[in-house]
Design a protein around this motif. Structure first.
Motif, PDB file in Angstrom:
ATOM      1  N   ASP A  87      47.605  64.244  66.814  1.00  0.00           N
ATOM      2  CA  ASP A  87      48.519  64.279  65.665  1.00  0.00           C
ATOM      3  C   ASP A  87      49.610  63.213  65.798  1.00  0.00           C
ATOM      4  OD1 ASP A  87      47.088  66.357  64.655  1.00  0.00           O
ATOM      5  OD2 ASP A  87      48.545  67.915  65.171  1.00  0.00           O
TER       6      ASP A  87
ATOM      7  N   ILE B 106      48.039  67.028  58.606  1.00  0.00           N
ATOM      8  CA  ILE B 106      46.886  66.471  59.314  1.00  0.00           C
ATOM      9  C   ILE B 106      45.862  67.581  59.549  1.00  0.00           C
ATOM     10  CG2 ILE B 106      46.176  65.341  61.466  1.00  0.00           C
ATOM     11  CD1 ILE B 106      49.017  64.167  61.592  1.00  0.00           C
TER      12      ILE B 106
ATOM     13  N   VAL C  30      56.668  68.561  65.220  1.00  0.00           N
ATOM     14  CA  VAL C  30      55.295  68.972  64.916  1.00  0.00           C
ATOM     15  C   VAL C  30      55.261  70.470  64.692  1.00  0.00           C
ATOM     16  CG1 VAL C  30      52.916  68.974  65.724  1.00  0.00           C
ATOM     17  CG2 VAL C  30      54.478  67.162  66.466  1.00  0.00           C
TER      18      VAL C  30
ATOM     19  N   THR D 246      48.146  59.871  65.244  1.00  0.00           N
ATOM     20  CA  THR D 246      47.837  59.694  63.818  1.00  0.00           C
ATOM     21  C   THR D 246      49.109  59.325  63.047  1.00  0.00           C
ATOM     22  OG1 THR D 246      46.119  61.354  64.048  1.00  0.00           O
ATOM     23  CG2 THR D 246      46.787  60.817  61.804  1.00  0.00           C
ATOM     24  N   TRP D 247      50.190  60.036  63.291  1.00  0.00           N
ATOM     25  CA  TRP D 247      51.451  59.757  62.574  1.00  0.00           C
ATOM     26  C   TRP D 247      51.912  58.327  62.870  1.00  0.00           C
ATOM     27  CZ3 TRP D 247      56.406  58.116  63.050  1.00  0.00           C
ATOM     28  CH2 TRP D 247      57.307  58.442  62.019  1.00  0.00           C
TER      29      TRP D 247
ATOM     30  N   VAL E  88      53.262  66.870  60.898  1.00  0.00           N
ATOM     31  CA  VAL E  88      54.082  66.037  61.781  1.00  0.00           C
ATOM     32  C   VAL E  88      55.101  65.294  60.933  1.00  0.00           C
ATOM     33  CG1 VAL E  88      54.061  64.241  63.566  1.00  0.00           C
ATOM     34  CG2 VAL E  88      52.048  65.680  63.235  1.00  0.00           C
TER      35      VAL E  88
ATOM     36  N   GLN F  65      52.503  73.278  64.452  1.00  0.00           N
ATOM     37  CA  GLN F  65      51.067  73.474  64.641  1.00  0.00           C
ATOM     38  C   GLN F  65      50.660  74.898  64.314  1.00  0.00           C
ATOM     39  OE1 GLN F  65      50.579  72.085  68.848  1.00  0.00           O
ATOM     40  NE2 GLN F  65      48.937  70.902  67.922  1.00  0.00           N
TER      41      GLN F  65
ATOM     42  N   ASP G 136      48.013  70.751  60.897  1.00  0.00           N
ATOM     43  CA  ASP G 136      49.315  70.592  61.536  1.00  0.00           C
ATOM     44  C   ASP G 136      50.156  69.670  60.663  1.00  0.00           C
ATOM     45  OD1 ASP G 136      48.232  72.004  63.626  1.00  0.00           O
ATOM     46  OD2 ASP G 136      47.717  70.206  64.775  1.00  0.00           O
TER      47      ASP G 136
ATOM     48  N   ARG H 195      43.259  62.143  64.029  1.00  0.00           N
ATOM     49  CA  ARG H 195      42.724  63.062  63.032  1.00  0.00           C
ATOM     50  C   ARG H 195      43.052  62.498  61.646  1.00  0.00           C
ATOM     51  NH1 ARG H 195      43.314  68.983  63.281  1.00  0.00           N
ATOM     52  NH2 ARG H 195      45.581  68.780  63.212  1.00  0.00           N
TER      53      ARG H 195
ATOM     54  N   ARG I 194      45.111  68.358  70.346  1.00  0.00           N
ATOM     55  CA  ARG I 194      45.381  68.180  68.915  1.00  0.00           C
ATOM     56  C   ARG I 194      46.745  67.553  68.705  1.00  0.00           C
ATOM     57  NH1 ARG I 194      44.410  73.658  65.950  1.00  0.00           N
ATOM     58  NH2 ARG I 194      46.424  73.296  64.994  1.00  0.00           N
TER      59      ARG I 194
END
Lengths: 161, 446
Positions: free
Chosen positions: A69, A118, A86, A72-73, A99, A88, A97, A127, A65
């Motif tokens: 993450d 996220i 992060v 994704t960021w 970020v 979580q 989560d 994600r 994950r």
């Protein structure tokens, strides 16, 4: 079974009544005790093994994950920064989560930061970001510092009204 | 079984006997290669597995690459597999696959490779040095102050963040033992600590050999189990941990009780050595009740009390009442929680975020029950060395603050007892500990 060391002659042991003296051989009945001990040991071993494997699986999911993450960021912001913070939910109560990272190049948390909330499953290594907020430089991600909230976080408890 | 079947099986046995020494040699090389990989890569520095340290292994730079989790974990797994294979081979084949000389050369080589390299995986050694420098260079009592009180000292920058405000939890004998190293400077003291760990390990292995012979067990097997163990070599020796000094005292005491002919003097001395060891690190005191219950003589009690009296006087003279308040230090450390502790893993299994205060109490109660049961068994004639080993294993399993080198405590005792369950259980716990480390291999984070 006995592997007890032989006692010395004389001394305190020699003067003690027979039932108190040190023994060269373990008293009878130890076979049943041993069986009970071995059963308990096996059960404890099983519990520890299950707990260890569960923890490894949990951590592996958390790491998966985390990787998603970070990707994704970077994908949302277009910045390939390494030092992102992060937060979580490690124990699976939710999949959300947060970020955070700088909006312009600089040391970690030295610039205005953009945070993404996220959630959801990992798809194609990423994600979904359902919202987020900004933070001023040099502060931690606490609710009172958040501003410019957007997406689903605007309606929730995550940002000051 | 038919004659033909016996013949085929015999031929297969002869073939495997012929291959066994070569396979053992290959496994020994794998042990060395895995160790060298960790040390050479660690010497490059800038690794999360190598604490910030003075340049002590700079002369090894240029050969390896920066040590990352992936390479480290693969090396540890290779080391563990080779160790397991070597022990299985040494146990199952009729002829000796590793001679006495080969085993000593292998263990010596592993020790020297680690000795030559950087401090691995732990900042503890810098805490030891900081406490010594607090006392010698700054006139501060390490039982009252944490390293933060010498923030200007060159060693301070290397002390782990979590320990900067923590006074020493080690016994007064260990603190006094480390005092002569303080004037050597940080680099000199690091080398001296590494040498101390190396010598303590060599002494522990020599005493393990001697005890195994006294119990008519295979001494080569015994030193291989202890001296080539991955947690022993990479974690304990690699970090120059003072647990090795404690193990030396433990094995010294066991050796004295196994020496023949037995004498009251030896038994008293054995108990005194256990107390001296407990004044290095308190855990080893767990052996004392079992020795006393097993012997039922005055000599161990007198020896222990005499050593305790001398130790208390020395500790008080050097450090005041805080230097002998072992219980306070143990209570403080018992409240810590490490991610690798089994208590923490079980908490996660039941959906809790971690260990709660009630769990500490439950674990202590569980430990008390185990110790009482083992004392009862020892009273009835069970081997006191095995009972001590079980207790040390139970302490590490029930501790919420579990580190790799804690699971080594029962190992030298486990190889000396005929109750094989202890060795199997110790290996199982070590295996689970190593398994718990492998997450970065399954899901690397970049």
């Amino acid at each position: 079974m006995s592997t007890g060391s032989p006692p010395l002659d004389g001394g305190l042991g020699g003067r003690l009544p027979a039932w108190l003296r040190p023994r060269e051989l373990e008293l009878g009945g130890s076979g049943r005790t041993r069986l009970i001990e071995s059963t308990l040991l096996a059960l404890v071993g099983l519990l520890l093994a299950i707990a260890t494997v569960n923890d490894v699986v949990l951590q592996t999911h958390v790491n998966h994950r985390l990787v998603a993450d970070l990707r994704t960021w970077r994908s949302y912001t277009g910045h390939d920064y390494k030092n992102l913070s992060v937060e979580q939910d490690l124990y699976g109560h939710t999949t959300r989560d947060v970020v955070c990272g700088n909006v312009t190049p600089g040391a970690p948390k030295e610039r205005v930061q953009i945070c993404l909330a996220i959630t959801g499953p990992v798809a194609h290594g990423r994600r979904a970001a359902h919202g987020g907020w900004y933070l001023p430089p040099k502060v931690e991600d606490l609710r009172r510092y958040r501003y410019g909230c957007y997406g689903s976080t605007k309606d929730g408890r995550l940002c000051p009204q | 079984m038919s004659v033909a079947a016996q013949s085929v099986r015999g031929q297969a046995g002869v073939r495997s006997e012929r291959w066994a020494p070569a396979l053992a040699g290959l496994l020994a090389l794998l042990l060395l290669a895995a160790t060298a990989e960790i040390v050479l890569d660690g010497a490059v520095g800038h690794s999360p597995l190598v604490p910030k340290s003075p340049e002590i292994a700079g002369w090894l730079q240029g050969v390896g690459e920066r040590l990352g989790f992936r390479v480290f974990l693969i090396a540890v797994l290779v080391f563990t597999a080779a160790y397991a294979g070597l022990l299985a081979l040494a146990r199952r084949t009729e002829t000796r696959v590793l001679s006495k000389r080969s085993a000593i050369v292998l263990i010596g080589a592993l020790h020297l490779v680690v000795f030559a390299g950087p401090i691995l995986l732990s900042t503890d050694v810098f805490s030891y040095i900081a406490y010594a420098r607090m006392g010698v260079e700054h006139g501060l009592n390490p039982y009252l102050n944490g390293p933060s009180s010498i923030a200007g000292d060159p060693v301070y920058t290397y002390v782990g963040h979590d320990w900067r405000h923590v006074a020493t939890a080690y016994g007064p004998f260990y603190t006094l033992l480390s005092y002569p190293l303080a004037p050597l400077g940080v680099t000199g003291a690091v080398w001296a600590m590494k040498l101390e760990a190396l010598l303590a390990s060599a002494g522990t292995l020599a005493l393990t050999w001697r005890c195994a012979r006294a119990r008519q067990l295979d001494p080569v097997w015994a030193i291989l189990v202890v001296g080539a163990n991955p947690l022993y070599v990479i974690y304990a020796l690699g970090g120059a941990h003072n647990d090795l000094v404690m193990l030396l005292a433990m094995m010294g005491a066991v050796s004295l009780t196994l020496a023949r002919p037995s004498s009251r003097g030896r038994e008293g001395a054995a108990a005194a050595v256990i107390v001296a060891g407990a004044l290095v690190k308190a855990t080893v005191a767990a052996l004392l009740p079992f020795m006393i219950v097993s012997r039922r003589r005055l000599a161990p009690i007198v020896g222990a009390l005499a050593a305790l009296g001398v130790g208390a006087v020395i500790g008080y003279a050097a450090f005041g009442v805080h230097g002998i308040d072992v219980v306070a230090a143990l209570n403080r450390d018992a409240a810590f929680v490490s991610t690798d502790s089994f208590a923490n893993e079980i908490a996660h299994l039941f959906g809790k975020p971690g260990v709660f205060p009630i769990d500490h109490d439950l674990l202590k109660a569980g430990l008390v029950v185990i110790v009482l049961h083992l004392l009862w068994r020892t009273w009835r004639g069970y081997d006191w060395i095995a009972a001590s080993g079980w207790t040390l294993l139970a302490i590490s399993v029930t501790s919420t603050w579990l580190l790799a080198w804690y699971i080594l405590w029962p190992l030298p005792l486990a190889v000396l007892t005929r109750d094989r369950r202890l060795l199997v259980a110790t290996f199982a716990i070590q295996g689970l500990f190593i398994l718990h480390q492998i997450t970065p291999l399954l899901a690397p984070v970049s």
